[in-house]
Design an enzyme around this catalytic site. Structure first.
Site, PDB file in Angstrom:
ATOM      1  N   ASP A 299       0.822  -1.210   0.000  1.00 15.04           N
ATOM      2  CA  ASP A 299       0.000   0.000   0.000  1.00 15.04           C
ATOM      3  C   ASP A 299       0.855   1.259   0.000  1.00 15.04           C
ATOM      4  O   ASP A 299       1.917   1.318   0.615  1.00 15.04           O
ATOM      5  CB  ASP A 299      -0.900  -0.014   1.240  1.00 15.04           C
ATOM      6  CG  ASP A 299      -1.823   1.173   1.314  1.00 15.04           C
ATOM      7  OD1 ASP A 299      -2.703   1.290   0.443  1.00 15.04           O
ATOM      8  OD2 ASP A 299      -1.673   1.996   2.241  1.00 15.04           O
ATOM      9  N   GLU A 352       1.060  -0.509  -5.120  1.00 16.00           N
ATOM     10  CA  GLU A 352       0.109   0.569  -5.364  1.00 16.00           C
ATOM     11  C   GLU A 352       0.949   1.845  -5.463  1.00 16.00           C
ATOM     12  O   GLU A 352       1.284   2.455  -4.459  1.00 16.00           O
ATOM     13  CB  GLU A 352      -0.925   0.686  -4.233  1.00 16.00           C
ATOM     14  CG  GLU A 352      -1.996   1.703  -4.567  1.00 16.00           C
ATOM     15  CD  GLU A 352      -2.505   2.495  -3.366  1.00 16.00           C
ATOM     16  OE1 GLU A 352      -3.522   3.185  -3.511  1.00 16.00           O
ATOM     17  OE2 GLU A 352      -1.868   2.458  -2.302  1.00 16.00           O
TER      18      GLU A 352
END
Length: 634
Positions: A299, A352
């Site tokens: 993330d 990401e």
């Protein structure tokens, strides 16, 4: 049984290269008690507080060593006992109860104690583990269903019951993988797991660690992979967590310009500290090893790469060269991917990453970050912005759906329509679409169809597959009752068909990063908002994709095509069975001898309104012909 923490462990810990710290840190029960170990180099004293001693400090005192690790073994502790560490800082002023950073289990939030735990799970996924390398290859069909366990579908029984339901649903829908939003323990449910505290502990909200293992096992035995969201970018400031752990900024930078994130009001890891790198490397390896995860989606990578991420002038500190690149974070990410792929060569590491940082999926040894895949946030933003436009205005924004051809081969991409696009007032995917109810569903089918035929792996957030009407709410389960309505069931059926074709047609998945795997037929018809292109892979039938982004039919549309005996219709989003208009489309097109669009043959197609068509060649050779004009440079 506990393995001794020896000089080699101490050296690897400090060097930032230890990848299996969970084997020696935290608590390890034995037949008569338990051994405790915690890293707190600046503490003056550390003791275990627990149910066993009425949570009183000073009863179970640990002993420190030069590595900064405090340790001790005590009789009478058992699996299931709750505990924390009582830590006194070097100056004696700061005294605090801390959860175990290496806890394997926790009590259910909002309580924050760690829990002594062992695993008794017997894995039954040997066949999956032996063959998963083929399923995770760059040229494999990877279609991922993103899930938040707490709001997907309520089922008494927690992890285990959800595993059975997810496995059944994914098999029915044709998804190859599930991506779970963070299952690591997190104190605030509304963070969806992205404010993690349990870097070695699954959240107790849905059961025990072995219950989570059962969930993974269920999916694997059904032939479905499991990707876990993992957050090494920041951590919450809760008192029981990692922040100011031993009375100093141990895991985070002391300077708030480096150690505090203004967007998420959370601490940022100090990637320059060896022990912190070892902690994070071990966490990543832990989930892949102990829980048989098939990959990690990392993330907020952009927030790690840039020192000035979401900061104004004067709010960040430049690197040694005066730049804004976080060199320590870059080195950490490269080490992360090197070590993971060395030990688990058949998993997927997914970034990401929302910027144009070069080489995210290039090997770390050649200067890249070393990830296996990168989310294509640019495709997602451009496509959604384009489809939000009224169809009559789309001609003025045609470049948003053609620009991707410029960079599609630059990385190994995942095309995401994730949870981030259906929260915080953004509305559901269906609600983003303009027009009346029919047009909204038609636009949604075009959106998902366009995602499935473009280069890159697929990720769709739960509810998007059947056209959820409301934006996602983590407090309630999905509105599954909508499937009693024909248009919602039709949207679901369309996704099921896309997954079937994506798996069965190599042209749609084998050559995602090969520039020869994609070729424009028509990319510059902005007046009619029509696109057409060929997807191609070696030794497979080419697939012709035609997209009409307006609610106006385009009868008699001529398209150049590679040599083939005929082009067979294999998918039509406007089919009445999916909720379409049922506009008549020829089930097969036989090419004539007329040259068009750089090809020696052409076909005539009647294109339905707001639709996407897929035709497969029969009896052809290769693409043939001269390259068509590139609309992004014409």
């Amino acid at each position: 049984m506990s393995r001794a923490f020896d000089s080699q462990d101490a050296w690897l810990l400090a060097a930032g290269t230890h990848t299996r710290l969970w084997e020696v840190m935290g608590v390890h029960p034995d037949d008569g008690g338990a051994t405790f170990r915690v890293w707190a180099p600046n503490a003056s004293s550390v003791s275990v507080i627990s149910d066993r001693n009425g949570w009183e400090p000073g009863v179970y005192e640990l002993t420190g060593d030069p590595s900064g690790v405090w340790r001790g073994r005590f009789d009478g502790f058992h699996v299931g006992d709750r505990y924390k560490y009582w830590i006194t800082s070097a100056n004696g002023v700061h005294r605090v109860a801390k959860s175990d950073p290496f806890a394997r289990s926790t009590e259910k939030p909002p309580e924050t104690a760690s829990v002594i735990s062992t695993s008794a799970h017997e894995w039954g996924d040997g066949e999956w583990m032996a063959g998963r390398a083929e399923r995770n290859r760059h040229d494999a069909p990877v279609s991922t269903y993103e899930v938040h366990l707490g709001s997907w579908r309520y089922e008494p029984g927690g992890y285990a019951a959800m595993g059975r339901q997810l496995a059944e649903y994914c098999v029915d829908m044709g998804f190859t993988h599930v991506e779970l939003m963070p299952v690591m323990e997190h104190p605030y449910y509304g963070s969806w797991g992205y404010q993690s505290t349990g870097y070695f502990a699954p959240t107790a909200r849905y059961g025990s660690p072995d219950d989570l293992r059962t969930l993974v096992d269920e999916l694997h035995r059904a032939g479905v992979g499991v990707i876990l969201d993992w957050v090494p970018s920041h951590f919450p400031t809760d008192e029981a967590a990692l922040g100011y752990f031993d009375g100093t900024h141990l895991y985070e930078h002391a300077d708030p310009r480096q150690g505090f994130h203004p967007d998420w009001k959370s601490f940022v890891f100090n990637y320059g500290r060896g022990e912190v790198r070892s902690f994070l490397l071990s966490s990543a390896h832990f989930w892949l090893d102990e829980f048989h995860a098939d990959g990690l989606r990392v993330d907020a990578v952009a927030s790690m790469l840039y020192l000035d991420y979401s900061r104004d002038d004067g709010e960040w500190v430049a690197n040694v060269h005066g730049g804004n690149e976080n060199l320590e974070a870059v080195a950490f990410l490269q080490d992360l991917n090197r070590t993971v792929y060395a030990e688990f060569p058949d998993v997927m590491m997914i970034a990401e990453e929302s910027t144009a940082w070069p080489g995210v999926t290039n090997p770390a040894d050649t200067g890249g970050l070393g990830f296996g895949f990168k989310w294509d946030m640019g495709w997602m933003h451009d496509t959604l912005e384009y489809l939000r436009e009224d169809p009559i205005s789309r001609r003025w924004h045609h470049d948003r759906v053609t620009f991707r051809a410029v960079y599609a081969s630059s990385e190994n991409y995942v095309l995401p329509l994730s949870h981030d696009e259906v929260v915080h007032g953004k509305g559901s995917l269906l609600r983003k679409m303009p027009g009346d109810r029919w047009q909204r569903f038609a636009n949604l089918r075009v959106l998902v169809g366009y995602q499935w035929v473009m280069q890159g792996k697929k990720l769709l957030f739960m509810g998007g597959e059947f056209g959820a009407t409301d934006e996602w709410n983590h407090e309630t389960e999905l509105a599954w009752n909508l499937l009693s309505e024909a248009d919602h069931a039709g949207a679901q059926g369309w996704v099921r068909r896309l997954n079937e074709l994506y798996r069965d047609l190599p042209a749609l998945h084998q050559a995602d990063r090969d520039p020869d795997g994609f070729r424009w037929v028509v990319g510059d018809d902005e007046e009619q908002s029509v696109l057409a292109f060929i997807r191609q892979a070696v030794d497979s039938d080419p697939v012709l994709v035609i997209v009409n982004f307006t609610p106006v039919p385009r009868p008699g549309y001529g398209l150049g095509v590679p040599p083939a005996d005929e082009w067979e219709l294999v998918a039509n989003s406007d089919d009445a069975g999916y909720g379409g208009s049922g506009f008549e489309v020829s089930p097969a097109c036989v090419p004539d001898g007329d040259e068009m669009h750089g090809f020696g043959q052409s076909i005539i197609v009647d294109i339905p309104p707001l639709s996407i068509l897929l035709y497969r060649s029969r009896g052809g050779d290769d693409l043939g012909g001269a390259p068509a004009a590139d609309p992004t440079t014409a």
